[in-house]
Design an enzyme around this catalytic site. Structure first.
Site, PDB file in Angstrom:
ATOM      1  N   PRO A 299     -68.130  89.602  18.445  1.00  0.00           N
ATOM      2  CA  PRO A 299     -69.380  88.913  18.827  1.00  0.00           C
ATOM      3  C   PRO A 299     -69.896  89.341  20.201  1.00  0.00           C
ATOM      4  CG  PRO A 299     -67.503  87.457  19.134  1.00  0.00           C
ATOM      5  CD  PRO A 299     -66.949  88.757  18.658  1.00  0.00           C
ATOM      6  N   VAL A 300     -70.970  90.094  20.211  1.00  0.00           N
ATOM      7  CA  VAL A 300     -71.576  90.543  21.471  1.00  0.00           C
ATOM      8  C   VAL A 300     -72.755  89.632  21.791  1.00  0.00           C
ATOM      9  CG1 VAL A 300     -72.819  92.442  22.587  1.00  0.00           C
ATOM     10  CG2 VAL A 300     -70.844  92.920  21.119  1.00  0.00           C
TER      11      VAL A 300
ATOM     12  N   THR B 170     -63.691  84.640  42.643  1.00  0.00           N
ATOM     13  CA  THR B 170     -64.379  85.566  41.758  1.00  0.00           C
ATOM     14  C   THR B 170     -65.693  86.056  42.376  1.00  0.00           C
ATOM     15  OG1 THR B 170     -65.650  85.570  39.697  1.00  0.00           O
ATOM     16  CG2 THR B 170     -65.263  83.439  40.655  1.00  0.00           C
ATOM     17  N   ASP B 171     -66.173  87.194  41.886  1.00  0.00           N
ATOM     18  CA  ASP B 171     -67.493  87.685  42.320  1.00  0.00           C
ATOM     19  C   ASP B 171     -68.626  86.832  41.739  1.00  0.00           C
ATOM     20  OD1 ASP B 171     -67.338  88.491  39.656  1.00  0.00           O
ATOM     21  OD2 ASP B 171     -67.669  90.631  40.058  1.00  0.00           O
ATOM     22  N   GLU B 172     -68.292  85.970  40.749  1.00  0.00           N
ATOM     23  CA  GLU B 172     -69.358  85.188  40.095  1.00  0.00           C
ATOM     24  C   GLU B 172     -69.986  84.172  41.042  1.00  0.00           C
ATOM     25  OE1 GLU B 172     -68.582  84.044  36.048  1.00  0.00           O
ATOM     26  OE2 GLU B 172     -67.059  85.589  35.857  1.00  0.00           O
TER      27      GLU B 172
ATOM     28  N   LYS C 290     -65.959  77.376  41.485  1.00  0.00           N
ATOM     29  CA  LYS C 290     -65.221  78.323  42.330  1.00  0.00           C
ATOM     30  C   LYS C 290     -65.903  78.438  43.697  1.00  0.00           C
ATOM     31  CE  LYS C 290     -62.096  80.430  41.419  1.00  0.00           C
ATOM     32  NZ  LYS C 290     -60.630  80.129  41.453  1.00  0.00           N
TER      33      LYS C 290
ATOM     34  N   ASN D 266     -64.366  91.432  37.385  1.00  0.00           N
ATOM     35  CA  ASN D 266     -63.626  91.153  36.146  1.00  0.00           C
ATOM     36  C   ASN D 266     -62.334  91.974  36.084  1.00  0.00           C
ATOM     37  OD1 ASN D 266     -66.442  90.375  35.572  1.00  0.00           O
ATOM     38  ND2 ASN D 266     -65.665  89.974  33.518  1.00  0.00           N
TER      39      ASN D 266
ATOM     40  N   ILE E 211     -53.617  86.542  35.673  1.00  0.00           N
ATOM     41  CA  ILE E 211     -53.475  87.245  36.957  1.00  0.00           C
ATOM     42  C   ILE E 211     -52.241  86.746  37.708  1.00  0.00           C
ATOM     43  CG2 ILE E 211     -54.617  87.831  39.141  1.00  0.00           C
ATOM     44  CD1 ILE E 211     -57.313  87.319  37.743  1.00  0.00           C
TER      45      ILE E 211
ATOM     46  N   ALA F 151     -54.348  78.877  40.339  1.00  0.00           N
ATOM     47  CA  ALA F 151     -54.548  77.900  39.262  1.00  0.00           C
ATOM     48  C   ALA F 151     -56.024  77.536  39.172  1.00  0.00           C
ATOM     49  CB  ALA F 151     -53.718  76.649  39.529  1.00  0.00           C
ATOM     50  N   ALA F 152     -56.560  77.627  37.979  1.00  0.00           N
ATOM     51  CA  ALA F 152     -57.973  77.291  37.793  1.00  0.00           C
ATOM     52  C   ALA F 152     -58.277  77.201  36.312  1.00  0.00           C
ATOM     53  CB  ALA F 152     -58.869  78.363  38.420  1.00  0.00           C
TER      54      ALA F 152
ATOM     55  N   TYR G   2     -68.585  77.073  35.919  1.00  0.00           N
ATOM     56  CA  TYR G   2     -67.352  77.720  36.411  1.00  0.00           C
ATOM     57  C   TYR G   2     -67.597  78.330  37.786  1.00  0.00           C
ATOM     58  CZ  TYR G   2     -64.141  81.646  37.186  1.00  0.00           C
ATOM     59  OH  TYR G   2     -63.272  82.544  37.759  1.00  0.00           O
TER      60      TYR G   2
HETATM   61  P1  NAD Z   1     -56.019  81.994  33.463  1.00  0.00           P
HETATM   62  O1  NAD Z   1     -56.921  81.038  32.794  1.00  0.00           O
HETATM   63  O2  NAD Z   1     -55.393  83.096  32.670  1.00  0.00           O
HETATM   64  O3  NAD Z   1     -54.817  81.208  34.174  1.00  0.00           O
HETATM   65  C1  NAD Z   1     -55.008  80.011  34.880  1.00  0.00           C
HETATM   66  C2  NAD Z   1     -53.650  79.344  35.055  1.00  0.00           C
HETATM   67  O4  NAD Z   1     -53.847  78.141  35.814  1.00  0.00           O
HETATM   68  C3  NAD Z   1     -52.975  78.942  33.751  1.00  0.00           C
HETATM   69  O5  NAD Z   1     -51.621  79.331  33.754  1.00  0.00           O
HETATM   70  C4  NAD Z   1     -53.114  77.413  33.724  1.00  0.00           C
HETATM   71  O6  NAD Z   1     -52.054  76.773  33.017  1.00  0.00           O
HETATM   72  C5  NAD Z   1     -53.105  77.097  35.203  1.00  0.00           C
HETATM   73  N1  NAD Z   1     -53.777  75.819  35.512  1.00  0.00           N
HETATM   74  C6  NAD Z   1     -54.998  75.409  35.082  1.00  0.00           C
HETATM   75  N2  NAD Z   1     -55.242  74.173  35.562  1.00  0.00           N
HETATM   76  C7  NAD Z   1     -54.185  73.818  36.324  1.00  0.00           C
HETATM   77  C8  NAD Z   1     -53.858  72.665  37.097  1.00  0.00           C
HETATM   78  N3  NAD Z   1     -54.696  71.597  37.174  1.00  0.00           N
HETATM   79  N4  NAD Z   1     -52.687  72.636  37.771  1.00  0.00           N
HETATM   80  C9  NAD Z   1     -51.827  73.691  37.700  1.00  0.00           C
HETATM   81  N5  NAD Z   1     -52.081  74.793  36.967  1.00  0.00           N
HETATM   82  C10 NAD Z   1     -53.243  74.860  36.293  1.00  0.00           C
HETATM   83  O7  NAD Z   1     -56.852  82.585  34.678  1.00  0.00           O
HETATM   84  P2  NAD Z   1     -56.812  84.029  35.357  1.00  0.00           P
HETATM   85  O8  NAD Z   1     -57.747  84.914  34.652  1.00  0.00           O
HETATM   86  O9  NAD Z   1     -55.400  84.430  35.535  1.00  0.00           O
HETATM   87  O10 NAD Z   1     -57.453  83.685  36.772  1.00  0.00           O
HETATM   88  C11 NAD Z   1     -56.641  83.295  37.873  1.00  0.00           C
HETATM   89  C12 NAD Z   1     -57.535  83.049  39.070  1.00  0.00           C
HETATM   90  O11 NAD Z   1     -58.260  84.239  39.383  1.00  0.00           O
HETATM   91  C13 NAD Z   1     -58.593  81.963  38.846  1.00  0.00           C
HETATM   92  O12 NAD Z   1     -58.706  81.217  40.024  1.00  0.00           O
HETATM   93  C14 NAD Z   1     -59.867  82.736  38.559  1.00  0.00           C
HETATM   94  O13 NAD Z   1     -60.978  82.002  38.968  1.00  0.00           O
HETATM   95  C15 NAD Z   1     -59.653  83.964  39.414  1.00  0.00           C
HETATM   96  N6  NAD Z   1     -60.335  85.196  38.950  1.00  0.00           N
HETATM   97  C16 NAD Z   1     -60.184  85.648  37.670  1.00  0.00           C
HETATM   98  C17 NAD Z   1     -60.802  86.839  37.284  1.00  0.00           C
HETATM   99  C18 NAD Z   1     -60.631  87.406  35.881  1.00  0.00           C
HETATM  100  O14 NAD Z   1     -61.242  88.430  35.555  1.00  0.00           O
HETATM  101  N7  NAD Z   1     -59.782  86.837  35.042  1.00  0.00           N
HETATM  102  C19 NAD Z   1     -61.579  87.563  38.195  1.00  0.00           C
HETATM  103  C20 NAD Z   1     -61.711  87.062  39.504  1.00  0.00           C
HETATM  104  C21 NAD Z   1     -61.062  85.895  39.871  1.00  0.00           C
HETATM  105  P1  TYD Z   2     -65.939  87.206  30.042  1.00  0.00           P
HETATM  106  O1  TYD Z   2     -64.740  87.993  29.658  1.00  0.00           O
HETATM  107  O2  TYD Z   2     -66.068  85.814  29.550  1.00  0.00           O
HETATM  108  O3  TYD Z   2     -66.008  87.284  31.635  1.00  0.00           O
HETATM  109  P2  TYD Z   2     -67.192  86.826  32.643  1.00  0.00           P
HETATM  110  O4  TYD Z   2     -68.094  85.893  31.953  1.00  0.00           O
HETATM  111  O5  TYD Z   2     -66.381  86.180  33.692  1.00  0.00           O
HETATM  112  O6  TYD Z   2     -67.850  88.092  33.093  1.00  0.00           O
HETATM  113  O7  TYD Z   2     -67.225  88.012  29.583  1.00  0.00           O
HETATM  114  C1  TYD Z   2     -67.488  89.334  30.028  1.00  0.00           C
HETATM  115  C2  TYD Z   2     -68.856  89.724  29.509  1.00  0.00           C
HETATM  116  O8  TYD Z   2     -68.796  89.819  28.087  1.00  0.00           O
HETATM  117  C3  TYD Z   2     -69.940  88.709  29.821  1.00  0.00           C
HETATM  118  O9  TYD Z   2     -71.144  89.397  30.116  1.00  0.00           O
HETATM  119  C4  TYD Z   2     -70.087  87.920  28.534  1.00  0.00           C
HETATM  120  C5  TYD Z   2     -69.738  88.940  27.465  1.00  0.00           C
HETATM  121  N1  TYD Z   2     -69.092  88.393  26.237  1.00  0.00           N
HETATM  122  C6  TYD Z   2     -69.590  88.720  24.974  1.00  0.00           C
HETATM  123  O10 TYD Z   2     -70.580  89.472  24.836  1.00  0.00           O
HETATM  124  N2  TYD Z   2     -68.964  88.207  23.873  1.00  0.00           N
HETATM  125  C7  TYD Z   2     -67.888  87.376  23.976  1.00  0.00           C
HETATM  126  O11 TYD Z   2     -67.375  86.901  22.916  1.00  0.00           O
HETATM  127  C8  TYD Z   2     -67.385  87.057  25.268  1.00  0.00           C
HETATM  128  C9  TYD Z   2     -66.190  86.151  25.446  1.00  0.00           C
HETATM  129  C10 TYD Z   2     -68.010  87.596  26.391  1.00  0.00           C
END
Ligand code: NAD
Ligand code: TYD
Length: 368
Positions: free
Chosen positions: A220-221, A140-142, A169, A194, A18, A92-93, A165
């Site tokens: 893998p579901v 996140t919504d989680e 958050k 998501n 993101i 960052a996370a 996780y």
């Molecule tokens: P990601 O795992 O793709 O990227 C995380 C980035 O943070 C990486 O570039 C990593 O190198 C960096 N990072 C990790 N630990 C660090 C540290 N200690 N210091 C500096 N950098 C560090 O994650 P993402 O999916 O891009 O998510 C970004 C943010 O959005 C997160 O805070 C996540 O909780 C939030 N978020 C993600 C989703 C989603 O669907 N992916 C949805 C809602 C919120």
């Molecule tokens: P994920 O992408 O890990 O996001 P989140 O847990 O943050 O929602 O997973 C999305 C959904 O897909 C979640 O219900 C778990 C499921 N899932 C699988 O069924 N198989 C997989 O291998 C993974 C990674 C996730």
């Protein structure tokens, strides 16, 4: 709409999924690009962070990339002072639920302690400057826990995180809001559903299924695939984060969601068909790779977002629909085999092997 105009912006976690979309939005979209004089990226380049995610946009003279850890207080202090940072988008996370179930150490360290470090440094550096500074904490919504078949999370839904996780958050969200109440720090929290789109590491559901289907590996579901998630395109999320930064009210939370919900099994089947179509395979080829595997521990049944506050208060509206944008996303992963190789670090492969078992691809099994 008059609002806050960030000039010297720090984006943490910008080498991730993101964060890299956010950097593109800020530097390439005219309405965002016009106010920003400098964009500093701070990223530790963990297994999830890759500089390739910023390729192209990293040629912008306003961008400075700093490889470093958000837990490193001295480094964060230096960055905020030297670059005269007036706004932070904190992404960052540690972000993968399954990894947090294997071990939560890094999640508590980065998500809780790292966020605390950032908050504490900026509240000292920005003392008395609430009107000319902003800190957007991306979450996140989680944090809200699981829903049943109906209803949606609003910004006032009580926090009830299930996974380590989500708990990490939730803790960091509460710290950000406490810093607003206690110190008047101009902190804003965002909670998104998501995300999907280009440059997501193939450990999360969608890129994992797309790349596995393309490579003839199992899909893998978890459980029976009945869990429901809401899917927002990453670029729509990035646009929302910019609006939260420039139009959001300190002390407030904003939920981002698309309203587009799908059960996991239906989504995986759709992706399998899209991959077959794109690779000109017979329909059904990828669906045969589908395998039900043991459920995730503490697996939340359903997430859904009520985004009416973000729409009304920020003027945010997602532009993309899953039906079209998912096909584009599939095409992106299929067209970017080099990217897939680059981001497959040893640590990524280790976790995949441990988590899913180092079993051969179906296509390899069939080879005599
Ligand atoms: P990601 O795992 O793709 O990227 C995380 C980035 O943070 C990486 O570039 C990593 O190198 C960096 N990072 C990790 N630990 C660090 C540290 N200690 N210091 C500096 N950098 C560090 O994650 P993402 O999916 O891009 O998510 C970004 C943010 O959005 C997160 O805070 C996540 O909780 C939030 N978020 C993600 C989703 C989603 O669907 N992916 C949805 C809602 C919120
Ligand atoms: P994920 O992408 O890990 O996001 P989140 O847990 O943050 O929602 O997973 C999305 C959904 O897909 C979640 O219900 C778990 C499921 N899932 C699988 O069924 N198989 C997989 O291998 C993974 C990674 C996730």
């Amino acid at each position: 709409m008059a609002g806050f105009e960030p000039r010297r912006l720090l984006v943490t976690g910008a080498a991730g999924f993101i964060g890299s979309s956010v950097v593109r939005h800020v530097l390439e979209r005219a309405e965002a690009s016009s106010t920003v004089e400098r964009l500093v990226v701070l990223d530790a380049l963990t297994y999830a962070g890759h500089r390739v995610n910023l390729s192209g946009v990293d040629r912008d003279a306003r961008l400075s990339f700093i490889e470093g850890d958000i837990c490193d207080r001295r480094l964060v202090e230096t960055i905020i002072a030297d670059h005269e940072v007036d706004a932070v988008l904190h992404l960052a996370a540690e972000s993968h639920v399954d990894r947090s179930i294997e071990s939560a150490d890094a999640f508590v360290r980065t998500n809780v302690n790292g966020t605390f470090t950032l908050l504490d440094v900026v509240r000292r550096a920005w003392e008395g400057r609430a009107a000319s500074t902003r800190f957007v904490h991306v979450s996140t919504d989680e944090v809200y826990g699981a829903l049943g078949p109906t209803g949606a999370f609003t910004e006032t839904t009580p926090y009830a995180p299930s996974s380590p996780y989500a708990a990490s958050k939730a803790s960091s969200d509460l710290l950000a809001l406490a810093y607003f109440k206690t110190y008047g720090l101009s902190a804003i929290v965002t909670n998104s559903c998501n995300n999907y789109g280009p440059r997501q590491l193939p450990e999360k559901l969608l890129p994992l299924m797309i790349t596995n289907a393309a490579e003839g590996k199992r899909l893998p579901v978890y459980g029976e695939g009945k869990q429901v998630r809401e899917w927002l395109h990453v670029d729509d999320h990035a646009a929302g984060l910019w609006l939260a930064l420039t139009r959001g009210a300190p002390g407030h939370s904003y939920n981002f969601g698309s309203g587009e919900e799908m059960a996991n099994l239906a989504l995986v089947e759709l992706v399998a068909d899209l991959v077959d179509d794109e690779l000109k395979r017979e329909r059904g080829t990828s669906r045969r790779l589908l395998e039900f595997v043991p459920d995730r521990k503490g697996h939340d049944f359903r997430y859904a977002i009520d985004a009416s506050k973000a729409r009304a208060a920020l003027g945010w509206e997602p532009e993309r629909k899953l039906a079209l944008a998912l096909a584009d996303t599939v095409r992106w992963y299929l067209a970017n085999a080099e990217w897939r190789k680059t981001v497959a670090s040893d640590e990524h492969r280790r976790f995949q092997a441990v988590h899913y078992g180092a079993r051969p691809a179906r296509s390899e099994e069939q080879t005599p």
